[in-house]
Design a protein around this motif. Sequence first.
Motif, PDB file in Angstrom:
ATOM      1  N   THR A  19       0.838  -1.208   0.000  1.00  0.00           N
ATOM      2  CA  THR A  19       0.000   0.000   0.000  1.00  0.00           C
ATOM      3  C   THR A  19       0.871   1.256   0.000  1.00  0.00           C
ATOM      4  OG1 THR A  19      -1.724  -1.192   1.160  1.00  0.00           O
ATOM      5  CG2 THR A  19      -1.857   1.195   1.260  1.00  0.00           C
ATOM      6  N   GLU A  71      -6.541   0.375   5.283  1.00  0.00           N
ATOM      7  CA  GLU A  71      -7.687   1.293   5.067  1.00  0.00           C
ATOM      8  C   GLU A  71      -7.371   2.680   5.605  1.00  0.00           C
ATOM      9  OE1 GLU A  71     -11.935  -0.882   5.233  1.00  0.00           O
ATOM     10  OE2 GLU A  71     -11.792   1.198   4.593  1.00  0.00           O
ATOM     11  N   ASP A  74      -5.327   4.551   3.165  1.00  0.00           N
ATOM     12  CA  ASP A  74      -6.075   5.015   1.989  1.00  0.00           C
ATOM     13  C   ASP A  74      -6.968   6.212   2.323  1.00  0.00           C
ATOM     14  OD1 ASP A  74      -6.379   4.533  -0.846  1.00  0.00           O
ATOM     15  OD2 ASP A  74      -8.490   4.191  -0.372  1.00  0.00           O
ATOM     16  N   LEU A  82      -7.300   3.515  -3.461  1.00  0.00           N
ATOM     17  CA  LEU A  82      -7.214   2.051  -3.513  1.00  0.00           C
ATOM     18  C   LEU A  82      -8.506   1.411  -3.010  1.00  0.00           C
ATOM     19  CD1 LEU A  82      -3.528   1.669  -2.259  1.00  0.00           C
ATOM     20  CD2 LEU A  82      -4.381   1.301  -4.583  1.00  0.00           C
ATOM     21  N   ARG A  83      -9.556   2.254  -2.904  1.00  0.00           N
ATOM     22  CA  ARG A  83     -10.887   1.741  -2.545  1.00  0.00           C
ATOM     23  C   ARG A  83     -11.878   2.338  -3.521  1.00  0.00           C
ATOM     24  NH1 ARG A  83     -11.957   3.959   3.142  1.00  0.00           N
ATOM     25  NH2 ARG A  83     -11.095   5.750   2.047  1.00  0.00           N
ATOM     26  N   PRO A  84     -12.978   1.607  -3.805  1.00  0.00           N
ATOM     27  CA  PRO A  84     -14.008   2.183  -4.672  1.00  0.00           C
ATOM     28  C   PRO A  84     -14.582   3.455  -4.052  1.00  0.00           C
ATOM     29  CG  PRO A  84     -14.368  -0.164  -4.330  1.00  0.00           C
ATOM     30  CD  PRO A  84     -13.297   0.238  -3.383  1.00  0.00           C
ATOM     31  N   ARG A  90     -17.228  -0.221  -1.718  1.00  0.00           N
ATOM     32  CA  ARG A  90     -16.363  -0.395  -0.532  1.00  0.00           C
ATOM     33  C   ARG A  90     -16.832  -1.586   0.303  1.00  0.00           C
ATOM     34  NH1 ARG A  90     -16.294   5.209  -0.479  1.00  0.00           N
ATOM     35  NH2 ARG A  90     -17.765   5.351   1.253  1.00  0.00           N
ATOM     36  N   MET A  93     -15.495  -4.567  -1.309  1.00  0.00           N
ATOM     37  CA  MET A  93     -14.061  -4.675  -1.006  1.00  0.00           C
ATOM     38  C   MET A  93     -13.839  -5.298   0.380  1.00  0.00           C
ATOM     39  SD  MET A  93     -11.379  -1.652  -0.295  1.00  0.00           S
ATOM     40  CE  MET A  93     -11.725  -1.667   1.456  1.00  0.00           C
ATOM     41  N   TRP A 180      -9.058  -7.493 -11.890  1.00  0.00           N
ATOM     42  CA  TRP A 180      -8.829  -7.391 -10.447  1.00  0.00           C
ATOM     43  C   TRP A 180     -10.056  -7.885  -9.700  1.00  0.00           C
ATOM     44  CZ3 TRP A 180      -3.919  -6.999 -10.394  1.00  0.00           C
ATOM     45  CH2 TRP A 180      -3.247  -6.223 -11.331  1.00  0.00           C
ATOM     46  N   ALA A 185     -10.626  -1.921 -11.370  1.00  0.00           N
ATOM     47  CA  ALA A 185      -9.670  -1.143 -10.568  1.00  0.00           C
ATOM     48  C   ALA A 185      -8.949  -2.025  -9.550  1.00  0.00           C
ATOM     49  CB  ALA A 185     -10.394  -0.011  -9.852  1.00  0.00           C
ATOM     50  N   SER A 187      -7.273  -2.699  -6.109  1.00  0.00           N
ATOM     51  CA  SER A 187      -7.733  -2.130  -4.831  1.00  0.00           C
ATOM     52  C   SER A 187      -7.112  -2.859  -3.646  1.00  0.00           C
ATOM     53  CB  SER A 187      -9.266  -2.250  -4.735  1.00  0.00           C
ATOM     54  OG  SER A 187      -9.605  -3.603  -4.486  1.00  0.00           O
TER      55      SER A 187
END
Length: 267
Positions: A19, A71, A74, A82-84, A90, A93, A180, A185, A187
């Motif tokens: 990350t 998290e 991000d 790196l998250r919707p 999310r 995810m 992915w 995307a 993530s």
Amino acid sequence: MLALYHADTAVCAAKVRVTLAEKALPFEGKLLDLGRGDQFAPDYRKLNPNAAVPTLVHDGWVLTESTVINEYLDEAFPAPALRPADAKGRARMRLWTKREDQIHDAINTMTVAIVFRADLLEKPPEERRKRYENIPDPAKREKWRQLLEQGLDAGYVADALGRFNKLFRDMDTALAEGPWLLGDAFSLADIGLISFFSRMEAMESAGIWRDHYPRVADWFERCKARPSYKTAIADYIPAARAAHFTRVSTPLRGKVEQAFARVMATA
Ligand SMILES: N[C@@H](CCC(=O)N[C@@H](CS)C(=O)NCC(=O)O)C(=O)O
């Protein structure tokens, strides 16, 4: 300023390094030697009472648990995301990231059974016991004890391989929709799993997905092609350690593959 207490090959710490690399965030690395027992030092346990890595310190504020750290990073450093962006994305995810502790436990089972056991069997019994008797969680301590005694024959191993099989099946379904786990995307859902695959590959066990789940195999190759894989995972694995993993794991490869085939047949 960001500081990360980590260890070179520890999979949970590598999750956080990926990350940090994806976001190009500089950090001060504080490397612990888990084999030497640095995680049990009283000063470190004040930061992380679970005696484990990683621990993130952001401007003096301490945070543990790799999934939570990812998290947090991000949210605190939003670009690149790196998250919707939407709540449903999310939530999807988190259905993946929620599984990480369970998969980490399975990775730990395989690593203790294949590599740490081989290393510790060469040491006197009292030194062997010392490696696990300080682990704060009694269930984890007992797992180590049984794995050191029974190796791949311990019940924990079939359980771990069953978890992998279910994970690969679910990944295979998700990856039919895009490169992915969440589609187009990359993530935190992907990031949370990469170092686990890397560890299994280092233990000569990649056949358990390569031979049965080609979409999962392609996904891992895509992850490895990202620059963050080299920066955050590959560059941290000392060549001598990689060679050692190969040497102790190769004789056990057939046994792992047979055990996985048995798990698949009964799933
Ligand atoms: N759920 C924790 C697990 C942390 C953990 O168990 N880390 C391992 C390395 S991947 C560790 O430090 N183990 C300590 C030991 O081997 O004694 C997280 O995700 O941060």
